[in-house]
Structures are given as structure tokens and as C-alpha cells.
Design an enzyme around this catalytic site. Structure first.
Site, PDB file in Angstrom:
ATOM      1  N   GLU A 187     -59.622 -47.209   2.516  1.00 46.39           N
ATOM      2  CA  GLU A 187     -59.085 -48.168   2.042  1.00 46.39           C
ATOM      3  C   GLU A 187     -59.181 -49.057   2.841  1.00 46.39           C
ATOM      4  O   GLU A 187     -57.610 -49.188   3.857  1.00 46.39           O
ATOM      5  CB  GLU A 187     -58.779 -48.281   0.924  1.00 46.39           C
ATOM      6  CG  GLU A 187     -56.955 -48.224   0.440  1.00 46.39           C
ATOM      7  CD  GLU A 187     -56.321 -48.159  -1.071  1.00 46.39           C
ATOM      8  OE1 GLU A 187     -57.560 -49.120  -1.519  1.00 46.39           O
ATOM      9  OE2 GLU A 187     -55.236 -47.747  -1.123  1.00 46.39           O
ATOM     10  N   ASP A 229     -52.195 -43.081   6.914  1.00 47.73           N
ATOM     11  CA  ASP A 229     -52.176 -42.363   8.329  1.00 47.73           C
ATOM     12  C   ASP A 229     -51.206 -41.731   8.413  1.00 47.73           C
ATOM     13  O   ASP A 229     -50.455 -41.077   9.065  1.00 47.73           O
ATOM     14  CB  ASP A 229     -51.941 -42.825   9.704  1.00 47.73           C
ATOM     15  CG  ASP A 229     -52.957 -44.269   9.588  1.00 47.73           C
ATOM     16  OD1 ASP A 229     -53.911 -43.754   9.425  1.00 47.73           O
ATOM     17  OD2 ASP A 229     -52.606 -44.622  10.651  1.00 47.73           O
TER      18      ASP A 229
END
Length: 444
Positions: free
Chosen positions: A113, A179
Site C-alpha cells: 500500500e 520495509d
């Protein structure tokens, strides 16, 4: 091109507008722009578009070196990590939609996203004047995300938490962790592989003997950067100097610039030696985050999890979470109930233990009391364990009569089954605050 994870879609022939895009995924669902929204030594993040949902998304490309491409073990590890992350669903965790490996270009492609305001580091550089209350809101969201990661079995450890890897939607202040250190997995474990993130690494990471509390140390460094807009250990000359300071337990000089005593104490607690470092759940109750309001008692959240037993049989369990404690039990077995509890022991580590519960003879308090005595836990844990047991039994056996008050119970699952069980159980309905007409539902 070898897809690792990409949904199969029937695609239409590209029109002239689509041909202007730089790249498409193997299924044609995601199309990438040339616009770069982030980059690192081995990774580039582009803005992209999801044709199926009509949303803008982030498309990251991480380069793989030959040592990884040629190793079936490392490729399997990479695939396992990605599949695990794809299953995570939480409001403060960046959603991962799809992934695949491009063997020709030697890249791992991951679709997540898109957070409109970029990383927290970028946002903080853009907005220099941020009040302490905003810092608290960001901190609580990051910790809530970490709490969810660390409550998984086994615990999901980020390993590379820093402000560059925390993202924000500036229009509503929502913060999301992303991440998950995949670039570190993809590289040889050499000093250069941690360049740029060494400043946020807990000392125990250097030894390889670490647990989820390593993320708490990194979170403390994130708080320090969020407050000062400076990278920790910027006073050092090179990576070797930083490594020595971290190994010796010397805190970064920029900590002296934190004037708010409460915030400084909060950061100090995060940077404490691992044996003294609190969990994410414990930090959420810290006075720094709670001093402007009452200390909130965490609700019991309930979800469903499916698994496969050793004999290949499908199994479904209720999972109940309250703070650092997680209780798990089979949702179909009522004649011979065996519960599994994950709990923090006095050393700060987490342990798992199974124990039976006899519906005819046992009470939640007697079982909890015995559990606390056997594992030499603080007496205050008796009520938490008893409440988890009672909530499980009420969901499994709605006519069960509890011996202790359960407290607030919420559904953290997309399964309407749990919400219906809560609504249909009088004791659980009364445990929900009057301001909430129905259980709070969110996708996990």
C-alpha cells in the site's frame, strides 16, 4: 520470470495509455510509473497503480546478488519471509499485496500500500515544528504495530526498524511499519550490509543472539530521530566508531538535546540492556504515553487461526490476546480442552506452555493460580490468565458461567463468526462498553 506471489488475473490487451507505463507485473494487475518515491543502496521504490482496486500502490524493486540467486536455501528463506509478511493484516502494518522474482533483471518485486506522505523521516524533515502530543500518537501507533508483530507465533522481528521504514498518511496521521529488512536477508552478512542502519541496531544483533526486544531498541532510536530530526551517532567518524559505541553501551550524543524529561526517560528505557528492556505492550502503558489521561486497560482481542496438524488434519483455533499474554485453544473441542499460553517470564523472555482445563472440575482462578506458581510469575498475572480462560470458554461454550469479570472483548478478525458469538453471549455483550453497540471489527 518466476512468480513468487502474484494473483492470476485475466488481462485485456494494453491500450495506448498503459503502454506509457514503465513496467507491468506478470499478471498485468499492477502497472508501474517512472516516478521514484524512495531509494536505497539496493532498492528503488516507484509509484504504481492497482487496476483491480483502482488504487495507487508502492512498487519496490530490490536487487538480488548472484550468491542469493544461486542458493536454493536463501531463495527459500526469502520466499518464506515474503509469504509470512503477506499474511500480516493490521492498521499499523503496511499491507503487502503481491510479490514475484524477475530472474532476468535479478530483482525481487514487492507491491505494498502507498502512504501519501512518504516515510516518517521525510515527513519530519518537511514539518519541523511537531508537538509532543503528535510524537505520542506516532509512538503509540508504532508500538501497536510492533505489539502485533511480536505476538505472532513465532514472533515476527522487524530487524531494520528506523524512520525511513515507517510510513505516514499526513491527512489523518496514520502511521504504518513497512520495509521488513528484506534487503538485509538478500545480502551476505557483512559489515557493509548494515551500512545506513547500524545506528539503529541493538547491541545483541551483533552477536546473533536476539529476540523481538531488538525492535524496541530500534524504536527508541526512532523516537530520538523523530524528536531531534537528527540521525543517532552523527558525531561519530565512520561505521567502526559507531559499532564501538553501540557495543560499549554508549548512547548517542543527540540524546542530550531532548529537553522533555518524560520523553528522555522513555527513550532511555527503550535503549536499556536487553534484560531490562520492556516489551511493546509494557511501553504502551508507560507514564510518558499515559500521563495526559487514564491508563487504559487493554481489551481481550479475539481472532481465528487455521493450521495443519502433524497428521495432516486441518485445525482451527481461537486466539485471545491481552497485553503480553496470548491464549490459544481448539475451537471445536469441548470434551478435552487443552489450552496453550504464551507469556512473559520474569527474565523478559517469552515462553509457551500447554495445560488442560476440565469443564466439570476446574475454575479459571484455580488454574491461573497453579500456572503462576509453577512458573514463578508475579501474582498480578493470575487475573489476566483467568480472564483469558473465561473469555475463551464463553466463546466456545456460550452458556458457560464465568467466575471472574472478563472485561472488554473485541473481535480482531475478519470472521463474522467471532462477532456473532460475542453478540450472542450475554456475558460477553455486557463486557463491551455501552458506547460500542457492536464488537469492533478490523481485518487481521
Amino acid at each position: 520470470m518466476d512468480p513468487v506471489e502474484a494473483e492470476e488475473q485475466q488481462t485485456e490487451p494494453p491500450d495506448e495509455e498503459e503502454e506509457a507505463y514503465a513496467e507491468a507485473d506478470p499478471t498485468g494487475r499492477f502497472i508501474r510509473y517512472d516516478e521514484i518515491v524512495g531509494s536505497g543502496s539496493v532498492k528503488t521504490v516507484y509509484k504504481a497503480f492497482d487496476k483491480l482496486e483502482g488504487d495507487e500502490v508502492a512498487w519496490s524493486q530490490t536487487r538480488i546478488d548472484d550468491s542469493v540467486m544461486g542458493s536454493s536455501r536463501k531463495m527459500a528463506l526469502l520466499n518464506t519471509e515474503i509469504q509470512l509478511l503477506k499474511k500480516l493484516r493490521h492498521k499499523n502494518i503496511q499491507k503487502l499485496f503481491a510479490s514475484w522474482i524477475d530472474e532476468d533483471k535479478k530483482t525481487v518485486n514487492i507491491i505494498t500500500e502507498f502512504c501519501i506522505s512518504g516515510s516518517l523521516r521525510q515527513y519530519r524533515k518537511k514539518h519541523k515544528k511537531v508537538g509532543i502530543n503528535a510524537m505520542k500518537r506516532w509512538a503509540m501507533q508504532i508500538l501497536t504495530g510492533l505489539e502485533h508483530l511480536h505476538s505472532q507465533e513465532p514472533a515476527v522481528i522487524h530487524r531494520d526498524l528506523k524512520c525511513d521504514n515507517i510510513f505516514i498518511n499526513g491527512n489523518d496521521g496514520t502511521v504504518k511499519i513497512g520495509d521488513f529488512g528484506l534487503a538485509t536477508i538478500l545480502q551476505q552478512q557483512k559489515t557493509k550490509s548494515v551500512k545506513g542502519t547500524l545506528e539503529f541496531m541493538a547491541p545483541e544483533l551483533f552477536t546473533g543472539d536476539y529476540n523481538e526486544l531488538a525492535d524496541i531498541y530500534s524504536f527508541g532510536m526512532c523516537m530520538l530521530e523523530m524528536m531531534t530530526c537528527e540521525y543517532p551517532y552523527s558525531e561519530c567518524q565512520g561505521q567502526a566508531h559507531i559499532y564501538r559505541k553501540i557495543s560499549q553501551g554508549i548512547k548517542p550524543a543527540v540524546l542530550s538535546k531532548v529537553e522533555d524529561a518524560g520523553l528522555r526517560s522513555f527513550i532511555d528505557v527503550c535503549l536499556a540492556p536487553v534484560a531490562e528492556r520492556p516489551t511493546a505492550s509494557q511501553l504502551l502503558k508507560h507514564s510518558f504515553l499515559q500521563k495526559d489521561g487514564p491508563i487504559l486497560v487493554p481489551p481481550i482481542s479475539v481472532s481465528l487461526v487455521s493450521s495443519v496438524t502433524k497428521d495432516g488434519r486441518q485445525s482451527a483455533s481461537f486466539v485471545l490476546l491481552k497485553g503480553d499474554f496470548r491464549l490459544k485453544g481448539d475451537m471445536h473441542v469441548t470434551d478435552h480442552i487443552v489450552l496453550s499460553l504464551r507469556f512473559p517470564d520474569p527474565s523478559g523472555c517469552f515462553k509457551n506452555a500447554e495445560f488442560p482445563f476440565d469443564l466439570a472440575q476446574d475454575t479459571s482462578l484455580s488454574v491461573a493460580q497453579e500456572f503462576v506458581e509453577d512458573f514463578e510469575l508475579p501474582q498480578g498475572n493470575i487475573l489476566i490468565i483467568a480472564q483469558l480462560i473465561e473469555a475463551f470458554l464463553l466463546i466456545l461454550v456460550p452458556e458457560w458461567v464465568p467466575s471472574v469479570a472478563v472485561g472488554q472483548v473485541v473481535s480482531e478478525s475478519a470472521h463474522n463468526y467471532i462477532a456473532k458469538r460475542i453478540k450472542n453471549c450475554r456475558q460477553l455483550r455486557t463486557a463491551i462498553p455501552e458506547s460500542s453497540a457492536s464488537p469492533k471489527l478490523s481485518v487481521i
